[in-house]
Design a protein around this motif. Structure first.
Motif, PDB file in Angstrom:
ATOM      1  N   HIS A 106      32.902   9.809  38.161  1.00 48.41           N
ATOM      2  CA  HIS A 106      32.833   8.588  37.327  1.00 48.41           C
ATOM      3  C   HIS A 106      34.234   7.905  36.985  1.00 48.41           C
ATOM      4  O   HIS A 106      35.152   8.703  36.667  1.00 48.41           O
ATOM      5  CB  HIS A 106      31.964   8.972  36.227  1.00 48.41           C
ATOM      6  CG  HIS A 106      30.663   9.373  36.385  1.00 48.41           C
ATOM      7  ND1 HIS A 106      29.607   8.354  36.671  1.00 48.41           N
ATOM      8  CD2 HIS A 106      29.939  10.844  36.577  1.00 48.41           C
ATOM      9  CE1 HIS A 106      28.414   9.240  37.098  1.00 48.41           C
ATOM     10  NE2 HIS A 106      28.873  10.245  36.848  1.00 48.41           N
ATOM     11  N   ASP A 107      34.146   6.588  36.827  1.00 48.17           N
ATOM     12  CA  ASP A 107      35.353   5.847  36.490  1.00 48.17           C
ATOM     13  C   ASP A 107      35.461   6.056  35.071  1.00 48.17           C
ATOM     14  O   ASP A 107      35.060   5.270  34.410  1.00 48.17           O
ATOM     15  CB  ASP A 107      35.398   4.561  36.921  1.00 48.17           C
ATOM     16  CG  ASP A 107      36.575   3.836  36.685  1.00 48.17           C
ATOM     17  OD1 ASP A 107      37.613   4.456  36.103  1.00 48.17           O
ATOM     18  OD2 ASP A 107      36.690   2.617  37.326  1.00 48.17           O
ATOM     19  N   ILE A 108      36.233   7.035  34.551  1.00 48.73           N
ATOM     20  CA  ILE A 108      36.428   6.981  32.984  1.00 48.73           C
ATOM     21  C   ILE A 108      37.388   5.873  32.426  1.00 48.73           C
ATOM     22  O   ILE A 108      37.288   5.784  31.043  1.00 48.73           O
ATOM     23  CB  ILE A 108      36.931   8.559  32.513  1.00 48.73           C
ATOM     24  CG1 ILE A 108      38.546   8.696  33.407  1.00 48.73           C
ATOM     25  CG2 ILE A 108      36.050   9.568  33.200  1.00 48.73           C
ATOM     26  CD1 ILE A 108      38.853   9.909  32.748  1.00 48.73           C
TER      27      ILE A 108
ATOM     28  N   PRO B 272      30.989   4.076  35.497  1.00 49.95           N
ATOM     29  CA  PRO B 272      30.288   3.833  36.701  1.00 49.95           C
ATOM     30  C   PRO B 272      30.597   5.063  37.656  1.00 49.95           C
ATOM     31  O   PRO B 272      31.768   5.584  37.817  1.00 49.95           O
ATOM     32  CB  PRO B 272      30.908   2.647  37.219  1.00 49.95           C
ATOM     33  CG  PRO B 272      32.124   2.401  36.639  1.00 49.95           C
ATOM     34  CD  PRO B 272      32.125   3.022  35.357  1.00 49.95           C
ATOM     35  N   LEU B 273      29.679   5.010  38.643  1.00 47.10           N
ATOM     36  CA  LEU B 273      29.518   6.253  39.473  1.00 47.10           C
ATOM     37  C   LEU B 273      30.761   5.725  40.557  1.00 47.10           C
ATOM     38  O   LEU B 273      30.869   4.493  41.204  1.00 47.10           O
ATOM     39  CB  LEU B 273      28.446   6.279  40.154  1.00 47.10           C
ATOM     40  CG  LEU B 273      28.305   7.274  41.688  1.00 47.10           C
ATOM     41  CD1 LEU B 273      28.696   8.881  40.770  1.00 47.10           C
ATOM     42  CD2 LEU B 273      26.894   7.069  42.124  1.00 47.10           C
ATOM     43  N   ILE B 274      31.696   6.652  41.245  1.00 49.70           N
ATOM     44  CA  ILE B 274      32.506   6.229  42.102  1.00 49.70           C
ATOM     45  C   ILE B 274      32.589   7.306  43.260  1.00 49.70           C
ATOM     46  O   ILE B 274      32.265   8.451  43.078  1.00 49.70           O
ATOM     47  CB  ILE B 274      34.023   6.085  41.690  1.00 49.70           C
ATOM     48  CG1 ILE B 274      34.476   7.409  40.976  1.00 49.70           C
ATOM     49  CG2 ILE B 274      34.188   4.944  40.985  1.00 49.70           C
ATOM     50  CD1 ILE B 274      35.957   7.533  40.498  1.00 49.70           C
TER      51      ILE B 274
ATOM     52  N   MET C  43      36.374  14.715  45.595  1.00 51.85           N
ATOM     53  CA  MET C  43      36.192  13.396  46.239  1.00 51.85           C
ATOM     54  C   MET C  43      37.416  12.935  47.001  1.00 51.85           C
ATOM     55  O   MET C  43      38.361  12.924  46.382  1.00 51.85           O
ATOM     56  CB  MET C  43      35.326  12.250  45.424  1.00 51.85           C
ATOM     57  CG  MET C  43      36.129  11.701  44.304  1.00 51.85           C
ATOM     58  SD  MET C  43      35.283  10.873  43.273  1.00 51.85           S
ATOM     59  CE  MET C  43      35.945   9.058  43.907  1.00 51.85           C
ATOM     60  N   GLY C  44      37.243  12.394  48.007  1.00 50.90           N
ATOM     61  CA  GLY C  44      38.391  11.711  48.822  1.00 50.90           C
ATOM     62  C   GLY C  44      39.129  12.754  49.402  1.00 50.90           C
ATOM     63  O   GLY C  44      40.255  12.221  50.067  1.00 50.90           O
ATOM     64  N   VAL C  45      39.010  14.037  49.735  1.00 46.46           N
ATOM     65  CA  VAL C  45      39.815  15.118  50.327  1.00 46.46           C
ATOM     66  C   VAL C  45      39.745  15.106  51.434  1.00 46.46           C
ATOM     67  O   VAL C  45      38.524  15.226  52.302  1.00 46.46           O
ATOM     68  CB  VAL C  45      40.054  16.285  49.387  1.00 46.46           C
ATOM     69  CG1 VAL C  45      40.527  17.318  50.033  1.00 46.46           C
ATOM     70  CG2 VAL C  45      40.413  16.162  47.826  1.00 46.46           C
TER      71      VAL C  45
END
Length: 183
Positions: free
Chosen positions: A112-114, A120-122, A142-144
């Motif tokens: 989540h974008d803190i 929101p979910l990212i 995520m993104g790794v």
């Protein structure tokens, strides 16, 4: 009652997505989870493909694996998701050829974008390249991308890309040494 605008907190996943996930969860629980680990891999791959997974016929998925969205899973030749792996694949998870994700590993493609009040979910995909080994009870964020031939030691937490042919461990995961093959 407060005058908070709840519209900013809407779930970004569609109702169709939620229903598909519910049906998927029931199908896996009834038709795959009860199977012993040595039986029914072709059947489990069939069920996953039925829900959109892209799987090579030699890939292996244990019955105890938890897959959030099979349509976001891709596995190549001789890849393996070992017992109790948790694929929170809101985004793509790709497991390369001859790669193993060991037991109790958590693959997390969402957060989540803190920095925003609505949090929101990212999402971002996880890629595990060919000839890699992810040890037991690892967290991969995520993104790794886990580079080709890399080894992630047991219980490591990975938040950044791992270079090819390296061995990493710890929390956060750090380089231990280069991986040298002796064959």
């Amino acid at each position: 009652m407060s005058n908070v605008d709840l519209s900013q907190y809407n779930n970004t996943l569609t109702r169709k997505n939620q229903i598909a996930r519910l049906i998927w969860t029931m199908v896996w629980f009834i038709f795959a989870k009860p199977l012993p680990r040595s039986l029914g891999n072709s059947w489990k791959l069939f069920l996953l493909r039925l829900f959109g997974a892209k799987l090579h016929k030699t890939s292996v998925v244990y019955s105890s694996v938890k897959i959030y969205m099979p349509w976001n899973l891709e596995m190549h030749e001789y890849s393996c998701l070992a017992p109790y792996v948790d694929c929170y694949n809101v985004d793509k998870i790709i497991v390369g050829a001859n790669s193993t994700v060991s037991q109790k590993t958590y693959l997390c493609t969402a957060s989540h974008d803190i920095t925003k009040t609505s949090i929101p979910l990212i999402t971002a995909p996880i890629m595990i390249k060919d000839q890699s080994w992810v040890g037991a009870s690892v967290f991969i964020g995520m993104g790794v991308t886990i580079g080709q031939g890399a080894v992630v030691g047991a219980t490591a937490s990975v938040f950044k890309n791992i270079e090819p042919w390296t061995i990493v461990g710890g929390n956060p995961a750090k380089l231990i040494k280069k991986r040298v093959l002796n064959d």
